[in-house]
Design an enzyme around this catalytic site. Sequence first.
Site, PDB file in Angstrom:
ATOM      1  N   LYS A  73       0.858  -1.189   0.000  1.00  7.54           N
ATOM      2  CA  LYS A  73       0.000   0.000   0.000  1.00  7.54           C
ATOM      3  C   LYS A  73       0.896   1.242   0.000  1.00  7.54           C
ATOM      4  O   LYS A  73       1.817   1.353   0.829  1.00  7.54           O
ATOM      5  CB  LYS A  73      -0.851  -0.022   1.269  1.00  7.54           C
ATOM      6  CG  LYS A  73      -2.181   0.682   1.176  1.00  7.54           C
ATOM      7  CD  LYS A  73      -2.963   0.354   2.447  1.00  7.54           C
ATOM      8  CE  LYS A  73      -4.283   1.030   2.511  1.00  7.54           C
ATOM      9  NZ  LYS A  73      -4.851   0.934   3.864  1.00  7.54           N
TER      10      LYS A  73
HETATM   11  C1  E4P Z   1      -8.241   1.923   4.020  1.00  8.87           C
HETATM   12  O1  E4P Z   1      -7.385   1.348   3.402  1.00  8.87           O
HETATM   13  C2  E4P Z   1      -8.012   2.621   5.286  1.00  8.87           C
HETATM   14  O2  E4P Z   1      -7.224   1.779   6.093  1.00  8.87           O
HETATM   15  C3  E4P Z   1      -9.274   2.899   6.023  1.00  8.87           C
HETATM   16  O3  E4P Z   1     -10.403   2.519   5.290  1.00  8.87           O
HETATM   17  C4  E4P Z   1      -9.351   4.251   6.612  1.00  8.87           C
HETATM   18  O4  E4P Z   1     -10.583   4.377   7.301  1.00  8.87           O
HETATM   19  P1  E4P Z   1     -10.862   5.557   8.333  1.00  8.87           P
HETATM   20  O5  E4P Z   1     -11.027   6.827   7.564  1.00  8.87           O
HETATM   21  O6  E4P Z   1     -12.127   5.159   9.023  1.00  8.87           O
HETATM   22  O7  E4P Z   1      -9.671   5.610   9.257  1.00  8.87           O
END
Ligand code: E4P
Length: 217
Positions: free
Chosen positions: A83
Amino acid sequence: MQIFLDSADIADLKAAAATGLVDGVTTNPSLIAKSGRKIADVIAEICALIPGPVSAEAVATDVEGMLAEGRYLRSIASNVTVKLPLTRDGLIACRTLAAEGTPVNVTLCFSAVQALLAAKAGATFISPFIGRLDDGGHDGMELIREIRQVYDNYGYETRILAASVRTVGHMRDAALAGADCSTIPPSVFNALYKHPLTDLGLAAFLKDWASTGQSIL
Ligand code: E4P
């Protein structure tokens, strides 16, 4: 639609995986911090638990650092997806890792043109953050619709992974908008089954059945 769990909590992941409905997992540095464990250990355990793609996020902000961290994360297990953030350096690193055959999830996407660039850089997944856009008074779901249209206009195969999903309604709307996958926290996953009319209907059926005095087996 594929369902990914957005969590690094092994107990939560095990419980969800037992349903056979979980296609993958996403983590981020905040979730790893919350686990209190070393990233390599927790990612290895998640990868052994869930055979689908497991996103592990690099924290370097320069190309060379992202490449080094990305290659290390990828070496942890064959189902690791690296990522990377949607920055100039992140997209350059994405292009290199993708050319090496490493699947990349480009994260922190907040606009359709950012998503277009990620597709051109060879991302396997693009992660538009719905909830954080909604938090800021924007329409997160409109971003999913825009990206769907842009990708379909040009035939990009990058998969839209709706992220920052906070509610069952987000999940429904992302599916309607054509997202390929959603990554959701365990609390939302556990709520997907629920409907008050299901509970009421089942209670009524069981009550009527009991009145027959029968048993099926
Ligand atoms: C996605 O890859 C992220 O880890 C996640 O969805 C972020 O979510 P949040 O905005 O609730 O922290």
